[in-house]
Design a protein around this motif. Structure first.
Motif, PDB file in Angstrom:
ATOM      1  N   ARG A  80       0.857  -1.189   0.000  1.00  0.00           N
ATOM      2  CA  ARG A  80       0.000   0.000   0.000  1.00  0.00           C
ATOM      3  C   ARG A  80       0.895   1.242   0.000  1.00  0.00           C
ATOM      4  NH1 ARG A  80      -4.326   1.026   4.779  1.00  0.00           N
ATOM      5  NH2 ARG A  80      -5.628  -0.449   3.563  1.00  0.00           N
ATOM      6  N   TRP A  81       0.613   2.159  -0.931  1.00  0.00           N
ATOM      7  CA  TRP A  81       1.353   3.411  -1.136  1.00  0.00           C
ATOM      8  C   TRP A  81       2.739   3.206  -1.747  1.00  0.00           C
ATOM      9  CZ3 TRP A  81      -0.770   3.933   4.199  1.00  0.00           C
ATOM     10  CH2 TRP A  81      -2.021   4.569   4.195  1.00  0.00           C
ATOM     11  N   ALA A  82       3.109   1.956  -2.043  1.00  0.00           N
ATOM     12  CA  ALA A  82       4.376   1.738  -2.737  1.00  0.00           C
ATOM     13  C   ALA A  82       4.183   1.983  -4.230  1.00  0.00           C
ATOM     14  CB  ALA A  82       4.868   0.318  -2.506  1.00  0.00           C
ATOM     15  N   GLN A  83       5.280   2.256  -4.917  1.00  0.00           N
ATOM     16  CA  GLN A  83       5.210   2.300  -6.369  1.00  0.00           C
ATOM     17  C   GLN A  83       4.889   0.899  -6.891  1.00  0.00           C
ATOM     18  OE1 GLN A  83       5.420   4.863  -8.666  1.00  0.00           O
ATOM     19  NE2 GLN A  83       5.218   6.187  -6.873  1.00  0.00           N
ATOM     20  N   PRO A  84       4.207   0.806  -8.040  1.00  0.00           N
ATOM     21  CA  PRO A  84       3.739  -0.503  -8.498  1.00  0.00           C
ATOM     22  C   PRO A  84       4.882  -1.477  -8.747  1.00  0.00           C
ATOM     23  CG  PRO A  84       3.498   1.157 -10.217  1.00  0.00           C
ATOM     24  CD  PRO A  84       3.820   1.894  -8.963  1.00  0.00           C
ATOM     25  N   ALA A  85       4.662  -2.721  -8.338  1.00  0.00           N
ATOM     26  CA  ALA A  85       5.635  -3.796  -8.567  1.00  0.00           C
ATOM     27  C   ALA A  85       5.239  -4.579  -9.817  1.00  0.00           C
ATOM     28  CB  ALA A  85       5.689  -4.712  -7.345  1.00  0.00           C
ATOM     29  N   ALA A  86       6.137  -5.441 -10.265  1.00  0.00           N
ATOM     30  CA  ALA A  86       5.904  -6.208 -11.490  1.00  0.00           C
ATOM     31  C   ALA A  86       4.683  -7.103 -11.351  1.00  0.00           C
ATOM     32  CB  ALA A  86       7.136  -7.053 -11.804  1.00  0.00           C
ATOM     33  N   PRO A  87       3.918  -7.279 -12.434  1.00  0.00           N
ATOM     34  CA  PRO A  87       2.753  -8.169 -12.361  1.00  0.00           C
ATOM     35  C   PRO A  87       3.185  -9.621 -12.169  1.00  0.00           C
ATOM     36  CG  PRO A  87       3.161  -7.511 -14.633  1.00  0.00           C
ATOM     37  CD  PRO A  87       4.094  -6.709 -13.782  1.00  0.00           C
ATOM     38  N   VAL A  88       2.305 -10.392 -11.574  1.00  0.00           N
ATOM     39  CA  VAL A  88       2.582 -11.795 -11.294  1.00  0.00           C
ATOM     40  C   VAL A  88       2.128 -12.647 -12.482  1.00  0.00           C
ATOM     41  CG1 VAL A  88       2.102 -13.717  -9.731  1.00  0.00           C
ATOM     42  CG2 VAL A  88       2.294 -11.379  -8.829  1.00  0.00           C
ATOM     43  N   ALA A  89       2.963 -13.589 -12.906  1.00  0.00           N
ATOM     44  CA  ALA A  89       2.607 -14.465 -14.015  1.00  0.00           C
ATOM     45  C   ALA A  89       1.565 -15.488 -13.577  1.00  0.00           C
ATOM     46  CB  ALA A  89       3.857 -15.172 -14.535  1.00  0.00           C
ATOM     47  N   TRP A  90       0.858 -16.045 -14.544  1.00  0.00           N
ATOM     48  CA  TRP A  90      -0.143 -17.072 -14.266  1.00  0.00           C
ATOM     49  C   TRP A  90       0.045 -18.228 -15.238  1.00  0.00           C
ATOM     50  CZ3 TRP A  90      -1.368 -12.154 -16.045  1.00  0.00           C
ATOM     51  CH2 TRP A  90      -1.770 -12.059 -17.380  1.00  0.00           C
ATOM     52  N   THR A  91      -0.552 -19.337 -14.893  1.00  0.00           N
ATOM     53  CA  THR A  91      -0.529 -20.498 -15.786  1.00  0.00           C
ATOM     54  C   THR A  91      -1.912 -20.677 -16.386  1.00  0.00           C
ATOM     55  OG1 THR A  91      -1.053 -21.977 -13.934  1.00  0.00           O
ATOM     56  CG2 THR A  91       1.274 -21.658 -14.460  1.00  0.00           C
ATOM     57  N   ALA A 205      11.436   9.504  -2.339  1.00  0.00           N
ATOM     58  CA  ALA A 205      10.268  10.208  -2.867  1.00  0.00           C
ATOM     59  C   ALA A 205       8.995   9.461  -2.504  1.00  0.00           C
ATOM     60  CB  ALA A 205      10.364  10.335  -4.388  1.00  0.00           C
ATOM     61  N   SER A 206       7.925  10.220  -2.330  1.00  0.00           N
ATOM     62  CA  SER A 206       6.613   9.613  -2.142  1.00  0.00           C
ATOM     63  C   SER A 206       5.544  10.599  -2.569  1.00  0.00           C
ATOM     64  CB  SER A 206       6.397   9.206  -0.669  1.00  0.00           C
ATOM     65  OG  SER A 206       6.356  10.343   0.184  1.00  0.00           O
ATOM     66  N   GLY A 207       4.384  10.076  -2.892  1.00  0.00           N
ATOM     67  CA  GLY A 207       3.236  10.935  -3.176  1.00  0.00           C
ATOM     68  C   GLY A 207       2.629  10.810  -4.547  1.00  0.00           C
ATOM     69  N   ASN A 208       3.351  10.285  -5.523  1.00  0.00           N
ATOM     70  CA  ASN A 208       2.826  10.197  -6.889  1.00  0.00           C
ATOM     71  C   ASN A 208       2.571   8.754  -7.289  1.00  0.00           C
ATOM     72  OD1 ASN A 208       2.806  13.014  -7.509  1.00  0.00           O
ATOM     73  ND2 ASN A 208       5.026  12.941  -7.775  1.00  0.00           N
ATOM     74  N   GLN A 209       1.892   8.011  -6.396  1.00  0.00           N
ATOM     75  CA  GLN A 209       1.635   6.603  -6.670  1.00  0.00           C
ATOM     76  C   GLN A 209       0.837   6.414  -7.953  1.00  0.00           C
ATOM     77  OE1 GLN A 209       1.007   8.131  -3.745  1.00  0.00           O
ATOM     78  NE2 GLN A 209       2.174   7.057  -2.147  1.00  0.00           N
ATOM     79  N   ALA A 210      -0.164   7.255  -8.189  1.00  0.00           N
ATOM     80  CA  ALA A 210      -0.994   7.114  -9.388  1.00  0.00           C
ATOM     81  C   ALA A 210      -0.180   7.341 -10.658  1.00  0.00           C
ATOM     82  CB  ALA A 210      -2.169   8.079  -9.329  1.00  0.00           C
ATOM     83  N   MET A 211       0.764   8.262 -10.613  1.00  0.00           N
ATOM     84  CA  MET A 211       1.631   8.469 -11.769  1.00  0.00           C
ATOM     85  C   MET A 211       2.492   7.229 -12.022  1.00  0.00           C
ATOM     86  SD  MET A 211       2.818  12.444 -11.434  1.00  0.00           S
ATOM     87  CE  MET A 211       3.284  12.551 -13.164  1.00  0.00           C
ATOM     88  N   GLY A 212       2.952   6.614 -10.948  1.00  0.00           N
ATOM     89  CA  GLY A 212       3.693   5.363 -11.097  1.00  0.00           C
ATOM     90  C   GLY A 212       2.830   4.276 -11.713  1.00  0.00           C
ATOM     91  N   ASP A 213       1.548   4.228 -11.319  1.00  0.00           N
ATOM     92  CA  ASP A 213       0.633   3.260 -11.927  1.00  0.00           C
ATOM     93  C   ASP A 213       0.546   3.475 -13.430  1.00  0.00           C
ATOM     94  OD1 ASP A 213       0.131   2.426  -9.324  1.00  0.00           O
ATOM     95  OD2 ASP A 213      -1.820   3.430  -9.192  1.00  0.00           O
TER      96      ASP A 213
END
Length: 560
Positions: A80-91, A205-213
């Motif tokens: 929560r509030w972190a910059q986005p991490a890599a998506p998780v792969a699926w099978t 830095a913090s505050g621009n989570q949506a921009m990171g998204d």
């Protein structure tokens, strides 16, 4: 975990927000063949970097739509509030026929128009696990290199989602683009700074989570959109209001460099909806700590332990901030010095942007209230304000009451266009002057805030977005309205394809360099063409306000 819908003061939060806006390693591009049919588009599973996805036929013949594709890991728990991490792969094959969760936000079921992300019959559940995107494509196979258009929704930074009916992409996909919508975190889950968040960031830095998204979504498209028939080297972002401001912010962000080639900003830029300094991370951190202390959340861990409903209730989303990383400096400095990203732009606003403020139950404008508000409106520029808006009667006061909001925004949009032209990029400026039909029992907001959106998407039969609720009934089958929607959406598509909105059968759109200082491309259902949008007195007023309120405090030299 999905969250129930939240109670909401249906007008106050949105209006306040509007007014305050004044990790994967790059892989080889997957172009795996997919099954296709001559009429049905992409009929079989499509291979992405994370796994296979299966879409469904869209509402238009030959269009395939893929919904709910994750472009980042769920930002929950310690994320929560972190910059986005890599998506998780699926099978296996992921079902991409249903919307993914919409980001946590306040619904508005009693408002008109309602919150189109949360209050539709098919609106998905709200959850912090919401970083999904949706794709509409008419491609029959991978690698067709169709231009890509990516929508960033408005909503005062506090609401919105890629599932809103007005932004469904069938009509634009019919015109040959791959249309993408996505969710970015909103409110205090998408725009919040805190000293501990700043300390744990490798960028301090913090505050621009949506921009990171947004940047994460663009990077995902760079890696994957070719499999859906899109051209990863021809991505145009477009948005309105908060989405338009984000477009401009991303145009100025070095972190976003190279993730898109063009930008369309509809009614908003880096200063928000007016002329102002950008908020700073330090101020955002201070406000967050003060709010947290009031509820006894004295650490970041305690804040992360709060239910999402409590976060939305107790913390205020603060919009884009100068965080020293995604936004290294106030972007007025960046654009004045030509350090922004070299992307083509098509930007503008609507002639009655401020009309919604008079239609929301506030006190009526009077000559007395106009005169009493001079210092608040103009500050030290009262003399220029009087020259720009000469008002001496009640009728003139009523007419003038919403104009400064509209005109200030238009001036800001021209500054955005001029900034891109100065660095040698294509720049196109519009002034949307068309008044759509309104139902008899609804306020006629003219060419109000959001009024252009149904035309840009060519979606006149879709429910509207707040606040300019034009009539679906009077527009959906109206030949003149349909013709104008076809025209305006074609301008948008042409720009996305080549960087030039002009095309066969369309009224000629002059470049910014071909316009006079008081001219723009007037977009009007009765005949679009070059025309005047501002007076010399108004232009002098807004330039003086910019110099006093922005340029001088930031050390920007006159004329930069």
């Amino acid at each position: 975990m999905a969250y129930k819908k939240l109670p909401y003061n249906r007008l106050q939060g949105v209006v306040a927000g509007v007014m305050l806006m004044s990790a994967t390693t790059a892989c080889a591009q997957t172009n795996a063949p997919v099954n296709s049919t001559a009429a049905g588009g992409l009929s079989g599973p499509v291979q992405t970097q994370q796994g296979l996805v299966q879409g469904a036929p869209g509402k238009s013949e030959g269009i395939t739509v893929f919904k709910g594709i994750p472009f980042a890991a769920p930002p929950v728990g310690d994320l929560r509030w972190a910059q986005p991490a890599a998506p998780v792969a699926w099978t296996g094959v992921r079902d991409a026929t249903k919307w993914g969760n919409v980001c946590v936000q306040p619904p508005a079921p009693q408002r008109f128009p309602v919150n189109s992300a949360t209050d539709m019959p098919d609106s998905p559940a709200m959850s912090e696990d919401c970083l999904f995107l949706n794709i509409w494509t008419g491609a029959k196979a991978a690698g067709e290199k169709r231009p890509v258009m990516v929508w960033l929704y408005g909503g005062a930074y506090n609401e919105g989602g890629g599932n809103a009916p007005f932004s469904e992409g069938d009509k634009l996909a019919e015109k040959g683009v791959v249309l993408v919508t996505f969710n970015y975190r909103v409110g205090s889950l998408g725009f919040l700074s805190h000293p501990e968040l700043t300390a744990e960031s490798p960028h301090n830095a913090s505050g621009n989570q949506a921009m990171g998204d947004a940047i994460a979504a663009f990077k995902w498209l760079k890696e994957n959109v070719a499999a859906f028939g899109g051209d990863p080297d021809n991505i145009t972002i477009f948005g309105e209001s908060a989405g338009a401001a984000l477009d401009a912010g991303l145009t100025g962000s070095p972190v976003a460099r190279g993730t898109f080639e063009r930008a369309i900003s509809q009614s908003g830029a880096w200063m928000g909806l007016g002329i102002a300094l950008m908020p700073t991370m330090a101020d955002s951190e201070r406000r967050t700590v003060e709010a947290a202390e009031k509820i006894g959340a004295t650490s970041l861990a305690a804040m992360r332990a709060l239910p999402a409903e409590e976060v939305i209730k107790n913390f205020r989303g603060q919009g884009m901030v100068v965080d020293g990383w995604i936004i290294p400096e106030d972007l007025s400095i960046t654009f004045a010095n030509g350090r922004q990203n070299p992307v083509d732009v098509l930007v503008g606003s609507n002639s009655d942007e401020g009309s919604f403020t008079a239609a929301m139950g506030g006190p009526p404008a009077t000559l007395a209230s106009w005169n009493e508000g001079e210092a608040r409106r103009w500050g030290n520029q009262v003399a220029l304000g009087r020259a720009a808006y000469p008002v001496s009667t009640e009728t003139e006061a009523i007419k003038a009451s919403t104009m400064p909001f509209s005109d200030t925004m238009a001036w800001h949009m021209r500054l955005f266009a001029e900034s891109q032209a100065k660095i040698g990029k294509n720049a196109w400026l519009y002034w949307f002057t068309h008044t759509p039909p309104y139902d008899a029992d609804r306020p006629n907001l003219g060419a109000g805030h959001t009024a252009e959106i149904p035309y840009a998407f060519n979606n006149l039969a879709a429910p509207r977005t707040f606040p300019a609720g034009s009539s679906v009934t009077l527009m959906a089958n109206n030949p003149a309205e349909l013709a104008f929607a076809d025209q305006l959406s074609q301008y948008w598509v042409n720009f996305a394809r080549t960087g030039n909105p002009n095309g066969e059968g369309l009224p000629q759109w002059p470049t910014l360099r071909q316009l006079g200082a008081d001219e723009a491309m007037l977009l009007n259902g009765n005949g679009s063409g070059k025309g005047k949008w501002i007076t010399p007195a108004q232009s002098a007023l807004f330039r003086a306000m910019y110099e006093e309120r922005v340029a001088q405090p930031l050390g920007i030299k006159p004329g930069q």
